[in-house]
Design a protein around this motif. Structure first.
Motif, PDB file in Angstrom:
ATOM      1  N   LEU A 159       0.822  -1.211   0.000  1.00  0.00           N
ATOM      2  CA  LEU A 159       0.000   0.000   0.000  1.00  0.00           C
ATOM      3  C   LEU A 159       0.856   1.261   0.000  1.00  0.00           C
ATOM      4  N   ARG A 160       1.937   1.258   0.764  1.00  0.00           N
ATOM      5  CA  ARG A 160       2.846   2.415   0.754  1.00  0.00           C
ATOM      6  C   ARG A 160       3.472   2.579  -0.623  1.00  0.00           C
ATOM      7  N   TRP A 161       3.853   1.482  -1.267  1.00  0.00           N
ATOM      8  CA  TRP A 161       4.430   1.545  -2.610  1.00  0.00           C
ATOM      9  C   TRP A 161       3.396   2.037  -3.616  1.00  0.00           C
ATOM     10  N   LEU A 162       2.176   1.542  -3.520  1.00  0.00           N
ATOM     11  CA  LEU A 162       1.113   1.996  -4.426  1.00  0.00           C
ATOM     12  C   LEU A 162       0.877   3.498  -4.278  1.00  0.00           C
ATOM     13  N   HIS A 163       0.862   3.983  -3.053  1.00  0.00           N
ATOM     14  CA  HIS A 163       0.662   5.413  -2.800  1.00  0.00           C
ATOM     15  C   HIS A 163       1.793   6.233  -3.429  1.00  0.00           C
ATOM     16  N   THR A 164       3.015   5.819  -3.196  1.00  0.00           N
ATOM     17  CA  THR A 164       4.174   6.522  -3.760  1.00  0.00           C
ATOM     18  C   THR A 164       4.152   6.474  -5.283  1.00  0.00           C
TER      19      THR A 164
END
Length: 178
Positions: A159-164
């Motif tokens: 999720l953090r990677w998707l957001h970034t």
């Protein structure tokens, strides 16, 4: 996952036949892909051939004869060696999610790539909610909680990677198509 080592570990808890090993796997690793019976028996055949397990002979319970297996000393040494070795961090990004995002950026426009990322983020968030409910349920076993914690940590990283990546879509798309 190393199925042979996992079966050795389960047999370290006591003698079991194939059906019991499959059931123990599915209970102890509740979020893992279930083992097929064929995989259990094929692996047991290799472990028997290699001297890591021994057959204690057929047992007749309420149904058909079942062959029980026990860990040999050589099997215990192999298991201990495996447990003592550190798993190296994955050297490559090998994820269908990553590959799909890269391909989406190659073949789709910015809006479609962004829409895919948003949809994927929604799916990850929903799975995160399911796992949180599973681990906080009154009936949750320690096996359930440990498996859910592992999956939640990985989903959180995704999720953090998707957001970034959502923040970088336009720049990445420009770079890919220039």
């Amino acid at each position: 996952m190393s199925t042979p080592h996992l079966l050795l570990g389960l047999l370290a808890t006591g003698t079991m036949h194939g059906y019991e090993l499959k059931r123990a796997h599915d209970t102890r690793l509740p979020q893992a892909r279930p083992l097929a019976f064929g995989q259990v028996y094929a692996t047991l055949g290799r472990l028997l051939r290699d001297g890591l397990v021994a057959s204690t002979g057929p047992e007749r319970l309420a149904g058909p004869d079942r062959t029980a297996y026990t860990l040999t000393e050589q099997g215990r040494v192999t298991l201990d060696r495996w447990l003592s070795s550190v798993e190296p961090p994955m050297p490559y990004v090998n994820s269908p999610l990553f590959a799909k995002v890269v391909v989406a950026l190659l073949v789709a426009d910015v809006d479609r790539a962004r829409a895919y990322l948003v949809a994927q983020r929604r799916a990850h968030t929903e799975r995160l909610r399911e796992l949180t409910a599973l681990k906080t349920a009154p009936s949750a076993s320690v096996d359930d909680v440990v498996a859910a914690d592992f999956a939640i940590a990985h989903l959180d990283a995704d999720l953090r990677w998707l957001h970034t990546t959502l923040d970088r879509v336009a720049d990445w798309h420009r770079e890919v198509h220039s």
